[in-house]
Design a protein around this motif. Structure first.
Motif, PDB file in Angstrom:
ATOM      1  N   UNK A 336       0.814  -1.207   0.000  1.00 20.00           N
ATOM      2  CA  UNK A 336       0.000   0.000   0.000  1.00 20.00           C
ATOM      3  C   UNK A 336       0.853   1.265   0.000  1.00 20.00           C
ATOM      4  N   UNK A 337       2.085   1.123   0.405  1.00 21.45           N
ATOM      5  CA  UNK A 337       3.014   2.252   0.349  1.00 21.45           C
ATOM      6  C   UNK A 337       3.816   2.127  -0.943  1.00 21.45           C
ATOM      7  N   UNK A 338       3.443   2.929  -1.960  1.00 21.70           N
ATOM      8  CA  UNK A 338       4.092   2.825  -3.272  1.00 21.70           C
ATOM      9  C   UNK A 338       4.204   4.206  -3.905  1.00 21.70           C
ATOM     10  N   UNK A 339       4.994   4.274  -4.978  1.00 19.11           N
ATOM     11  CA  UNK A 339       5.159   5.499  -5.765  1.00 19.11           C
ATOM     12  C   UNK A 339       5.456   5.081  -7.197  1.00 19.11           C
ATOM     13  N   UNK A 340       5.215   5.987  -8.157  1.00 17.70           N
ATOM     14  CA  UNK A 340       5.453   5.695  -9.573  1.00 17.70           C
ATOM     15  C   UNK A 340       6.319   6.792 -10.186  1.00 17.70           C
ATOM     16  N   UNK A 341       6.976   6.460 -11.282  1.00 18.69           N
ATOM     17  CA  UNK A 341       7.765   7.412 -12.058  1.00 18.69           C
ATOM     18  C   UNK A 341       7.773   6.958 -13.502  1.00 18.69           C
ATOM     19  N   UNK A 342       8.305   7.802 -14.392  1.00 20.30           N
ATOM     20  CA  UNK A 342       8.373   7.483 -15.812  1.00 20.30           C
ATOM     21  C   UNK A 342       9.829   7.349 -16.243  1.00 20.30           C
ATOM     22  N   UNK A 343      10.043   6.434 -17.161  1.00 21.24           N
ATOM     23  CA  UNK A 343      11.354   6.234 -17.772  1.00 21.24           C
ATOM     24  C   UNK A 343      11.161   6.366 -19.275  1.00 21.24           C
ATOM     25  N   UNK A 344      11.748   7.398 -19.875  1.00 16.25           N
ATOM     26  CA  UNK A 344      11.635   7.644 -21.314  1.00 16.25           C
ATOM     27  C   UNK A 344      12.891   7.120 -21.990  1.00 16.25           C
ATOM     28  N   UNK A 345      12.705   6.194 -22.919  1.00 21.17           N
ATOM     29  CA  UNK A 345      13.814   5.610 -23.669  1.00 21.17           C
ATOM     30  C   UNK A 345      13.719   6.079 -25.115  1.00 21.17           C
ATOM     31  N   UNK A 346      14.699   6.874 -25.543  1.00 22.77           N
ATOM     32  CA  UNK A 346      14.745   7.369 -26.915  1.00 22.77           C
ATOM     33  C   UNK A 346      15.388   6.327 -27.815  1.00 22.77           C
ATOM     34  N   UNK A 347      14.709   6.000 -28.881  1.00 21.48           N
ATOM     35  CA  UNK A 347      15.222   5.013 -29.835  1.00 21.48           C
ATOM     36  C   UNK A 347      16.029   5.754 -30.884  1.00 21.48           C
ATOM     37  N   UNK A 348      17.332   5.514 -30.933  1.00 13.76           N
ATOM     38  CA  UNK A 348      18.236   6.231 -31.830  1.00 13.76           C
ATOM     39  C   UNK A 348      18.583   5.392 -33.049  1.00 13.76           C
TER      40      UNK A 348
END
Length: 732
Positions: A336-348
């Motif tokens: 119940x104790x959680x957090x989220x984030x984003x990971x952006x991966x650029x395709x080169x």
């Protein structure tokens, strides 16, 4: 029973009472003061102090027969004294001390007294805390007025009442009352801000503000440890902390990384900023954190380690679009104790060559007096801004539109996307050695070059503002003969003014729109940016343009005035010719007029010259004694013929009086004068006019003998009526 018998009984009763009283006195040979058998004595007495004094008759001998405990008291005559120091703390109030005293007298029975002795308490002992230090462990963020402990002291003086006082720093805690040492929380305690509080608790056996001579105090140290509670989710690192009321949150900006199209990287992906990591927001608890993908891994290209959070590739990415992964971090024992984030991966897309600067090193110059955002120049003597360029061999023409320039580890200068060097803030004179980097934003490839900027003292990079010279123009009208000269002067002056306001600014064809091109000063002074104008320059430019516009309007007005006047003159000539032709189809005898002024048709001033010449001839050719009948034609305002009687009267008057022509702007009613009134305002001294002076007799004969001529004349007047009426009306 008879009266005698009753009297005898009463005597016996009285005798009995008397005898009994004598017996009682004999029985109580001694007694205590006040007859009270209980005696109170204070503790801490001195040895030999009198406890009480017995009351006894003379000859009575008191003695102690027994006491409990023994050897505490003794008799000195009739005084009972203490043989030891009495102590209330070892005295049992429920079992008073007991002393038995026997009083004897010769001839009387012995009297025995049973004395009870009670020891009274005296404030002779300080209060005591059981331990000298107490330790309390409490949770953070407890509600205000929550009790965290009750700590009391003991006083051997059993009858003493204790009073308490708490010394708490910052007012974190307080007592419920000064006689009730119940410790309450008085503010929210955050573990991240404070982890331990040390306080002092005082106990006193008299009121705090008491003036008692005897007062005793005890102290104790209280240590309160603040414990962290599990009230925060994991925090991705790095993050920025914010406080909202009593809560604290930490916001992460997310992560970014690169992968190559159709290539599978080995090992964990490199992300910025730093690796993917989350910690427990409650650092006092520091729960273990787990990781998982929530969204974004639709093609199953990646996997995440549930313990370390490292992201690795399972297979190559087959599309050239950025991939956005949503990662969740949670407590392993409490999801119940959680957090989220984003990971952006650029395709080169694979690149064979990195971008490189055209030159490995550059040198530029700028004045220390230059403003912020001024351009660095190529040399000290040139006004051309320095521009750095880079090429990319992956492109056929070397031009890569995805390049970005930047100055490494320096904030004094910056580089525009076009490669121009700007001064970001004021710098001192000297030489600055900088490092520049060009980066391909699509794949992160880069290269560097050096830049040496020499900051010169006292040389600016601006050009002076253009000075606009204007000259005054006289527009006062003198004579018609000067009109053309004035128009020529006005035109030439306006042309000169327009020429003086023109400035030329030379810019490089490769300069960006925001680049400032500099030109040297014509006066040999400092230079200034031609792309920048002060408010004074703008005002001067506006005033110059206004002057030019006014001059143009004046020129147009003068031209229109001359054209209109020219048309009016020719109209008068035409009307005069029509009138003569109507009289007799040609010249008449006795009609005196001069046509010399009409020979120069194209002269704009010929009409006025004609009037002047005609009047001069009239004045020179007529003798003062000669009567001249003059007929001056005025256009009528109505088609109705004039009254014949009025005409006859005027003709007779004209034949008898000399007629004097005069030019005026006003109508005059004096006899002997007739005025010609013109639309234009002219100087009466010039006497310019067109005057036709026929012979009055001929005119009379023509009126009387030629009906056709009269009819033609009436028609002529009628035709001219509308035009002349408009002219006269406008003159009024």
């Amino acid at each position: 029973m008879d009266l005698r018998s009753k009297g005898s009984a009463a005597v016996f009763v009285l005798l009995g009472i008397f005898a009994l009283s004598k017996y009682s006195e004999a029985q109580n040979l001694c007694s205590t003061a006040g007859g009270v058998p209980v005696i109170f004595v204070s503790e801490n007495n001195t040895v030999g102090a009198v406890v009480t004094t017995l009351n006894a008759e003379a000859g009575v001998n008191p003695t102690i027969t027994s006491q409990n405990p023994a050897d505490l008291f003794s008799l000195n005559g009739r005084n009972l004294i203490a043989d030891t120091v009495l102590d209330y703390e070892i005295f049992d109030p429920n079992t008073p001390y007991e002393v038995n005293v026997a009083c004897t007298k010769s001839g009387f029975p012995t009297t025995t007294l049973n004395l009870k002795i009670v020891v009274e308490d005296v404030n002779d002992n300080p209060p005591e805390f059981a331990p000298s230090q107490y330790t309390l462990n409490i949770d953070e963020l407890l509600k205000v007025d929550t009790s965290v402990g009750l700590i009391t002291a003991n006083d051997p003086d059993k009858n003493d009442r204790l009073y308490y006082q708490l010394d708490s720093p910052e007012g974190y805690f307080a007592l419920e009352a000064n006689f009730n040492p119940n410790i309450l929380v008085k503010t929210l305690l955050d573990y991240d801000k404070i982890k331990q509080v040390t306080m002092m608790l005082y106990a006193q056996d008299t009121p705090i503000a008491s003036t008692a001579k005897v007062s005793h105090t005890a102290t104790s140290t209280i240590v309160v440890n603040i414990k962290d509670i599990d009230n925060r989710p994991p925090w991705f690192q790095p993050c920025t902390e914010y406080e909202f009321d009593t809560s604290k949150i930490c916001v992460s900006s997310g992560y970014e990384g690169n992968v190559i199209l159709n290539e599978q990287a080995t090992g964990p992906l490199t992300l910025k900023p730093g690796p993917l990591l989350a910690i427990d927001g409650d650092n006092g608890i520091n729960e273990a954190i787990g990781y998982a993908f929530l969204t974004g891994n639709d093609g199953d290209f990646f996997q995440i380690d549930p313990v370390s959070g490292d992201i690795t590739m399972k297979k190559p990415v087959d599309k050239a679009a950025p991939i956005v992964l949503t990662v969740m971090a949670h407590q392993r024992d409490n999801a119940d104790q959680f957090a989220t984030t984003t990971v952006i991966l650029n395709v080169l897309i694979t690149s064979k060559f990195p971008p490189t600067f055209v030159e490995p090193s550059y040198e530029g110059f700028i004045s220390e007096d230059a403003d912020v955002d001024s351009l660095v120049l190529e040399s000290k003597t040139s006004n051309k801004p320095l521009r750095v360029k880079a090429t990319d061999q992956d492109f056929s023409d070397g031009y890569n539109p995805n390049l970005r320039f930047e100055v490494v580890d320096n904030t004094d200068f910056s580089i525009t996307p076009e490669g121009y060097i700007l001064m970001a803030k004021a710098v001192s004179s000297g030489t600055l050695n900088l490092e520049m980097k060009v980066v391909d934003t699509t794949n992160g490839e880069s290269s560097v070059a050096t830049l040496a900027v020499e900051v010169t003292p006292g040389v600016t990079t601006t050009t002076p503002g253009t000075t606009i010279m204007t000259s005054s123009i006289k527009t006062t009208e003198t004579t018609d003969s000067t009109t053309n000269t004035k128009l020529t002067d006005i035109t030439s002056t306006a042309t000169a003014t327009a020429t003086a306001t023109a400035t030329a600014t030379v810019t490089s064809p490769t300069s960006p729109p925001d680049a400032v091109t500099t030109t040297p000063s014509s006066t040999g002074g400092q230079q200034e940016n031609t792309g920048e104008f002060s408010s004074t320059d703008m005002v001067a430019l506006g005033c110059s343009l206004a002057v030019v516009i006014i001059l143009c309007l004046v020129c147009i007005g003068l031209l229109m005035h001359r054209i209109k006047g020219h048309n009016d003159d020719w109209k008068k000539i035409s009307q005069a010719g029509i009138y003569r032709s109507k009289l007799d189809g040609g010249s008449k005898e006795g009609v005196q007029y001069n046509n010399e002024a009409f020979q120069h048709d194209l002269d704009s001033g010929s009409v006025k010259d004609l009037a002047a010449d005609l009047e001069n001839k009239l004045e020179s050719g007529l003798k003062p004694q000669e009567k001249v009948t003059t007929s001056i034609v005025f256009p009528t305002t109505s088609s109705t013929p004039p009254d014949s009687s009025s005409l006859a009267g005027s003709e007779s008057a004209d034949s008898e009086k000399e007629v004097k022509p005069i030019l005026t702007k006003e109508r005059r009613n004096e006899e002997g004068y007739k005025a010609v009134w013109f639309k234009e305002d002219i100087d009466p001294n010039t006497k310019e006019d067109v005057v036709i002076i026929p012979d009055s007799s001929e005119v009379d004969e023509e009126h009387e003998g030629d009906d056709d001529t009269d009819e033609d004349e009436d028609n002529l007047r009628t035709d001219m009526d509308s035009d002349d009426e408009e002219r006269l009306t406008s003159d009024l």
